[in-house]
Scaffold this active site. Structure first.
Site, PDB file in Angstrom:
ATOM      1  N   ASP A   1      31.812  42.634  30.450  1.00 53.21           N
ATOM      2  CA  ASP A   1      31.410  41.253  30.172  1.00 53.21           C
ATOM      3  C   ASP A   1      30.111  40.918  30.912  1.00 53.21           C
ATOM      4  O   ASP A   1      29.863  41.426  32.004  1.00 53.21           O
ATOM      5  CB  ASP A   1      32.541  40.307  30.616  1.00 53.21           C
ATOM      6  CG  ASP A   1      32.361  38.901  30.045  1.00 53.21           C
ATOM      7  OD1 ASP A   1      31.558  38.734  29.101  1.00 53.21           O
ATOM      8  OD2 ASP A   1      33.016  37.972  30.545  1.00 53.21           O
TER       9      ASP A   1
ATOM     10  N   ASN B   1      35.823  38.218  18.814  1.00 54.61           N
ATOM     11  CA  ASN B   1      34.358  38.271  18.775  1.00 54.61           C
ATOM     12  C   ASN B   1      33.779  38.052  17.369  1.00 54.61           C
ATOM     13  O   ASN B   1      32.590  37.764  17.222  1.00 54.61           O
ATOM     14  CB  ASN B   1      33.829  39.605  19.337  1.00 54.61           C
ATOM     15  CG  ASN B   1      33.928  39.711  20.846  1.00 54.61           C
ATOM     16  OD1 ASN B   1      34.026  40.802  21.406  1.00 54.61           O
ATOM     17  ND2 ASN B   1      33.897  38.568  21.542  1.00 54.61           N
TER      18      ASN B   1
HETATM   19  C1  FPP Z   1      30.180  41.222  26.564  1.00 49.97           C
HETATM   20  O1  FPP Z   1      29.067  40.484  26.866  1.00 49.97           O
HETATM   21  C2  FPP Z   1      30.044  42.414  25.743  1.00 49.97           C
HETATM   22  C3  FPP Z   1      30.405  42.545  24.407  1.00 49.97           C
HETATM   23  C4  FPP Z   1      30.823  41.460  23.540  1.00 49.97           C
HETATM   24  C5  FPP Z   1      30.489  43.838  23.751  1.00 49.97           C
HETATM   25  C6  FPP Z   1      29.275  44.639  23.563  1.00 49.97           C
HETATM   26  C7  FPP Z   1      29.207  45.726  24.534  1.00 49.97           C
HETATM   27  C8  FPP Z   1      28.219  46.592  24.561  1.00 49.97           C
HETATM   28  C9  FPP Z   1      27.111  46.518  23.559  1.00 49.97           C
HETATM   29  C10 FPP Z   1      28.221  47.647  25.576  1.00 49.97           C
HETATM   30  C11 FPP Z   1      28.123  48.982  24.957  1.00 49.97           C
HETATM   31  C12 FPP Z   1      29.286  49.382  24.179  1.00 49.97           C
HETATM   32  C13 FPP Z   1      29.439  50.596  23.602  1.00 49.97           C
HETATM   33  C14 FPP Z   1      30.659  50.899  22.839  1.00 49.97           C
HETATM   34  C15 FPP Z   1      28.450  51.668  23.728  1.00 49.97           C
HETATM   35  P1  FPP Z   1      29.056  38.938  26.456  1.00 49.97           P
HETATM   36  O2  FPP Z   1      28.212  38.835  25.235  1.00 49.97           O
HETATM   37  O3  FPP Z   1      30.443  38.434  26.309  1.00 49.97           O
HETATM   38  O4  FPP Z   1      28.366  38.316  27.699  1.00 49.97           O
HETATM   39  P2  FPP Z   1      28.407  36.775  28.177  1.00 49.97           P
HETATM   40  O5  FPP Z   1      29.834  36.472  28.534  1.00 49.97           O
HETATM   41  O6  FPP Z   1      27.504  36.779  29.353  1.00 49.97           O
HETATM   42  O7  FPP Z   1      27.880  35.950  27.029  1.00 49.97           O
END
Ligand code: FPP
Length: 249
Positions: free
Chosen positions: A17, A65
């Site tokens: 996160d 999501n």
């Molecule tokens: C959270 O950050 C992350 C995600 C929703 C998923 C995406 C993850 C990646 C791209 C990492 C790489 C993954 C792979 C499988 C290679 P957020 O958007 O929730 O952050 P915030 O809470 O600060 O808005």
């Protein structure tokens, strides 16, 4: 660094996160935060393989999501396809087996095919298992397991009276895999957000304020140190666990 392999978790699960906040702090678009998150993911996968972790499960995209702005969802799906294309050969060469858990039917066709191919290609690898949770929710997982149990019962393949924890566990997405020993959540929140609800009954929980794009091998080692210092009791008393450890050492 934790030197004694017996003190390491066998299975680590991570809620990655903080990509969005990292992007905001750096004056970038959210998708740039996710791209930076991929770099952190690569470092963590490599470090886990180096340290001798057997299984790493990453929460990459939750059932919830899908509610994000459409351009972010599309951007993430394209990013996952790109990551598969760029990384699978290197994972394969390094002995990593890739698996996917989640509601496959929800994913775009190209990503579904890429995941299937990666699973097939790496099926024989034994150094480390990397499980990607995509379109995954802990409640969804329990529901799909319950549905499959109901089908087996209705076909006469399973006796409803014999359905116990072990029987239901076989139908969970991580059914054949030992439960996570350690769950890490980056980005400052202290909640599970519908990740592996069934599987984390006895898992040690480690929360850090570090945003996912900034999480590196030093942060991972801090989490491993935290785990090595825990006493896992599984409902027993501290004395019982100490005696068991003495005799099994
Ligand atoms: C959270 O950050 C992350 C995600 C929703 C998923 C995406 C993850 C990646 C791209 C990492 C790489 C993954 C792979 C499988 C290679 P957020 O958007 O929730 O952050 P915030 O809470 O600060 O808005």
């Amino acid at each position: 660094m934790v030197e004694d392999k017996r003190q390491l978790p066998r299975h680590i699960a991570i809620i990655m996160d903080g990509n969005g906040r990292w992007a905001r702090q750096n004056g970038r678009r959210r998708i740039a935060g996710h791209r930076a998150g991929v770099t952190a993911t690569r470092t963590v996968v490599e470090t886990c393989a180096d340290r001798g972790i057997d299984i790493l499960t990453l929460f990459a995209f939750s059932s919830e999501n899908w509610k994000r702005p459409p351009d972010e969802v599309t951007g993430l799906m394209s990013l996952f396809v790109e990551v598969l294309r760029n990384e699978v050969d290197s994972l394969h060469e390094n002995g990593v087996r890739l698996n996917f858990i989640g509601d496959r039917d929800q994913l775009p066709r190209g990503l579904r095919l890429g995941l299937g191919e990666a699973e097939q290609k790496t099926i024989g690898n034994e150094r480390m298992q990397l499980v990607l949770a995509l379109a995954y929710g802990g409640r969804w997982d329990i529901v799909q397991a319950a549905q499959r149990v109901a089908v087996a019962v209705s076909k006469g393949e399973l006796d409803a009276n014999t359905v116990d924890e072990a029987a239901l566990n076989k139908y969970m997405s991580l059914g054949g895999i030992p439960d996570p020993d350690l769950l890490i959540r980056t980005g400052g929140e202290r909640r599970i957000s519908n990740f592996l609800l069934w599987d984390i009954a006895y898992t040690e929980l480690y929360f850090t304020d570090t945003l996912w794009p900034e999480f590196d091998s030093t942060d991972l080692d801090a989490a491993l140190k935290f785990f090595a210092d825990r006493e896992r009791r599984y409902g027993k008393t501290g004395e019982q666990v100490a005696v068991r450890t003495e005799f099994s050492a």
